[in-house]
Scaffold this motif. Structure first.
Motif, short mmCIF file in Angstrom:
data_model
loop_
_atom_site.label_atom_id
_atom_site.label_comp_id
_atom_site.label_asym_id
_atom_site.label_seq_id
_atom_site.Cartn_x
_atom_site.Cartn_y
_atom_site.Cartn_z
N ILE A 137 41.98 47.54 53.75
CA ILE A 137 42.19 46.84 52.70
C ILE A 137 43.52 46.50 52.49
CG2 ILE A 137 41.85 46.92 50.23
CD1 ILE A 137 40.06 49.34 50.27
N ILE A 138 43.58 44.89 52.23
CA ILE A 138 44.65 44.15 52.13
C ILE A 138 44.94 43.98 50.81
CG2 ILE A 138 46.34 42.30 52.84
CD1 ILE A 138 45.79 44.71 54.99
N GLY A 139 46.12 43.76 50.01
CA GLY A 139 46.36 43.73 48.80
C GLY A 139 45.80 42.45 48.17
N ARG A 140 44.80 42.01 48.13
CA ARG A 140 44.00 41.00 47.50
C ARG A 140 42.65 41.39 47.15
NH1 ARG A 140 48.45 39.90 48.41
NH2 ARG A 140 49.61 37.85 48.99
N TYR A 141 42.23 41.10 45.76
CA TYR A 141 40.78 41.70 45.43
C TYR A 141 40.57 40.69 44.37
CZ TYR A 141 43.31 46.28 46.51
OH TYR A 141 43.82 47.40 47.11
N VAL A 142 39.22 40.42 44.19
CA VAL A 142 38.42 39.71 43.23
C VAL A 142 37.65 40.88 42.52
CG1 VAL A 142 36.99 38.03 42.50
CG2 VAL A 142 38.43 37.75 44.39
N LEU A 143 38.00 41.10 41.31
CA LEU A 143 37.30 42.21 40.66
C LEU A 143 36.39 41.96 39.52
CD1 LEU A 143 40.37 44.63 40.90
CD2 LEU A 143 38.22 44.60 42.15
N THR A 144 35.58 42.44 39.03
CA THR A 144 34.81 42.30 37.74
C THR A 144 35.12 43.09 36.87
OG1 THR A 144 33.09 43.48 38.97
CG2 THR A 144 32.78 41.39 38.83
N PRO A 145 34.97 42.93 35.46
CA PRO A 145 35.49 43.84 34.40
C PRO A 145 35.06 45.33 34.49
CG PRO A 145 34.29 41.85 33.43
CD PRO A 145 34.48 41.62 34.97
N ASP A 146 33.66 45.39 35.22
CA ASP A 146 33.23 46.77 35.07
C ASP A 146 34.22 47.79 35.83
OD1 ASP A 146 32.52 45.31 37.29
OD2 ASP A 146 30.24 45.92 37.11
N ILE A 147 34.98 47.10 36.33
CA ILE A 147 36.06 48.10 37.44
C ILE A 147 36.75 48.98 36.40
CG2 ILE A 147 37.97 46.30 37.55
CD1 ILE A 147 37.00 48.72 40.32
N PRO A 152 36.03 38.01 35.04
CA PRO A 152 36.30 38.67 36.48
C PRO A 152 37.83 38.30 36.51
CG PRO A 152 35.15 36.66 36.41
CD PRO A 152 35.06 36.87 35.27
N PHE A 153 38.35 38.89 37.66
CA PHE A 153 40.06 38.51 37.66
C PHE A 153 40.21 38.99 39.12
CE2 PHE A 153 41.66 42.89 37.71
CZ PHE A 153 40.44 43.72 37.26
N THR A 154 41.50 38.46 39.62
CA THR A 154 41.95 38.81 41.02
C THR A 154 43.25 39.84 40.78
OG1 THR A 154 43.21 37.76 42.91
CG2 THR A 154 42.79 36.48 41.25
N THR A 155 43.26 40.72 41.77
CA THR A 155 44.46 41.58 41.72
C THR A 155 45.18 41.19 43.13
OG1 THR A 155 43.62 43.04 40.35
CG2 THR A 155 45.17 44.09 41.89
N VAL A 156 46.62 41.21 43.00
CA VAL A 156 47.42 40.82 44.12
C VAL A 156 48.59 41.68 44.08
CG1 VAL A 156 48.77 38.77 45.06
CG2 VAL A 156 46.98 38.32 43.46
N LEU A 157 48.52 42.20 45.45
CA LEU A 157 49.76 43.17 45.63
C LEU A 157 50.71 42.44 46.12
CD1 LEU A 157 47.79 46.40 46.83
CD2 LEU A 157 48.10 45.63 44.42
N ALA A 158 51.89 42.10 45.51
CA ALA A 158 52.99 41.05 46.04
C ALA A 158 53.34 41.66 47.42
CB ALA A 158 53.92 41.09 44.82
N GLU A 160 32.53 33.63 44.69
CA GLU A 160 31.23 32.65 43.99
C GLU A 160 29.82 32.61 44.79
OE1 GLU A 160 33.83 29.15 44.04
OE2 GLU A 160 35.15 30.09 42.65
N PHE A 161 29.94 32.77 45.98
CA PHE A 161 28.85 32.73 46.87
C PHE A 161 27.94 34.08 46.62
CE2 PHE A 161 25.88 33.39 50.25
CZ PHE A 161 25.34 32.32 50.46
N PHE A 162 28.63 35.29 46.50
CA PHE A 162 27.79 36.45 46.37
C PHE A 162 27.59 36.99 44.97
CE2 PHE A 162 28.78 36.37 51.05
CZ PHE A 162 27.58 36.71 51.51
N CYS A 163 28.53 36.50 44.04
CA CYS A 163 28.59 37.01 42.99
C CYS A 163 28.86 38.71 42.62
CB CYS A 163 27.34 36.67 41.97
SG CYS A 163 26.98 34.94 41.62
N ALA A 164 29.92 38.88 43.38
CA ALA A 164 30.09 40.22 43.36
C ALA A 164 31.54 40.40 43.77
CB ALA A 164 29.30 40.84 44.59
N PRO A 165 32.19 41.78 43.41
CA PRO A 165 33.62 41.94 43.95
C PRO A 165 33.93 41.74 45.53
CG PRO A 165 32.83 43.61 42.54
CD PRO A 165 31.53 42.63 42.71
N VAL A 166 35.16 41.06 45.79
CA VAL A 166 35.30 41.07 47.14
C VAL A 166 36.85 41.56 47.33
CG1 VAL A 166 35.63 39.47 48.86
CG2 VAL A 166 34.03 38.70 46.99
N LEU A 167 36.95 42.13 48.58
CA LEU A 167 38.49 42.75 49.14
C LEU A 167 38.66 42.08 50.19
CD1 LEU A 167 37.58 46.65 48.97
CD2 LEU A 167 37.71 45.04 46.90
#
Ligand code: G1P
Length: 295
Positions: free
Chosen positions: A210-220, A127-133, A152-159
């Motif tokens: 949507i604002i430029g912060r995402y926590v994504l999982t590798p299936d994206i 999993p990784f985070t994406t940041v739009l500077a 960490e709570f939901f074990c799922a991607p978050v925007l």
């Protein structure tokens, strides 16, 4: 099973910066200084303060200044050492000591989704985070940290999302979502039902942007590979998330903090003034100066 730890942050930085011409003709927009730090450094520091240890910057042509900025500058350090400018030396070293930064290249500007896909090998199966500077977020708890807690709570991607005026929604990705109770609050976490990139205000399902912060999982990555160009003829991350929704839940979080659109001239000016006013070394004299202006 606990959610896999997020160690990496991807910073798409290959955009042409057309909203900021002519300043960005020969200089990356990510390097425009807000007071005295380039825009991208705010995002990198936010990531570090959130516990991220690996930064991956997706660059393009004309972006070498970003690499130089996070690299060691021997000549400059040597000069500052000889001149005994210890405070400045510490400032300069702080930047290169910040963290491990790796670079990958997006050869053509084909959109945000495509930029994220360019980092696939470096992210690997994590999993990784994406940041739009461009989105500079001032918050007590760094915005990325806030999203990681939800991930960490939901074990799922978050925007990250925020409410914007109805007429501005067409500048953003927009979510259709239902609130989920979390930690005693009913209007911070949302389970996403659908998302749309840059809708017309009349067609927007909500005013949650949507604002430029995402926590994504590798299936994206697979999802990005399987979508067609969308808004503006580009491969959109929002469209890839929409596809991913078919196979897993995705959440949104209305973060605490103030967001500045530093990629926009007016947003950049607002951030500059507010950040300068908050600085202990500049705030006082700057405030006095502003008071002398006949506004
Ligand atoms: C990108 C995303 C959009 C998001 C926005 C936030 O758009 O595609 O979904 O709302 O960032 O800043 P851009 O601003 O790059 O056009």
């Amino acid at each position: 099973m606990p959610a896999a730890k997020v160690r990496k942050a991807v910073f798409p930085a290959a955009g042409l910066g057309t909203r900021f011409l002519p300043a960005t003709k020969a200089q990356p927009k990510e390097m425009l200084p807000l007071v005295d730090k380039p825009i991208i450094q705010y995002g990198v520091e936010e990531a570090i303060h959130s516990g991220i240890t690996n930064i991956i910057i997706v660059t393009g042509r004309g972006k070498t200044a970003i690499e130089d900025h996070f690299d060691v500058s021997y000549e400059l350090e040597h000069l500052l050492e000889i001149r005994k400018k210890t405070e400045l030396l510490a400032l300069v070293r702080e930047v290169s000591d910040l963290i491990n930064v790796a670079y990958t290249r997006q050869k053509e500007a084909r959109g945000l989704g495509h930029a994220v896909l360019c980092a696939r090998e470096m992210v690997a199966d994590e999993p990784f985070t994406t940041v739009l500077a461009d989105d500079v977020i001032d918050a007590e708890t760094p915005c990325i940290r806030q999203l990681l807690d939800i991930y960490e709570f939901f074990c799922a991607p978050v925007l990250a999302v925020m409410e914007v005026p109805h007429e501005s929604i067409s500048s953003y990705g927009c979510i259709d979502a239902e609130p989920v109770s979390h930690n005693g609050s009913k209007n911070k976490v949302f389970r996403i039902r659908d998302l749309v990139e840059k809708p017309k205000p009349s067609e927007a399902p909500s005013n949650l942007a949507i604002i430029g912060r995402y926590v994504l999982t590798p299936d994206i990555f697979e999802s990005i590979e399987n979508i067609d160009p969308g808004a503006g003829g580009e491969i959109q991350l929002t469209d890839a998330l929409r596809r991913l929704l078919r196979s897993r839940p995705i959440y949104a979080y209305k973060f605490d903090g103030k967001r500045y659109d530093a990629g926009d001239k007016l947003g950049f000016l607002k951030a500059t003034v507010e950040f300068a006013l908050r600085r202990h070394d500049l705030g006082g004299p700057f405030r006095e100066y502003l008071k002398t202006l006949a506004l």
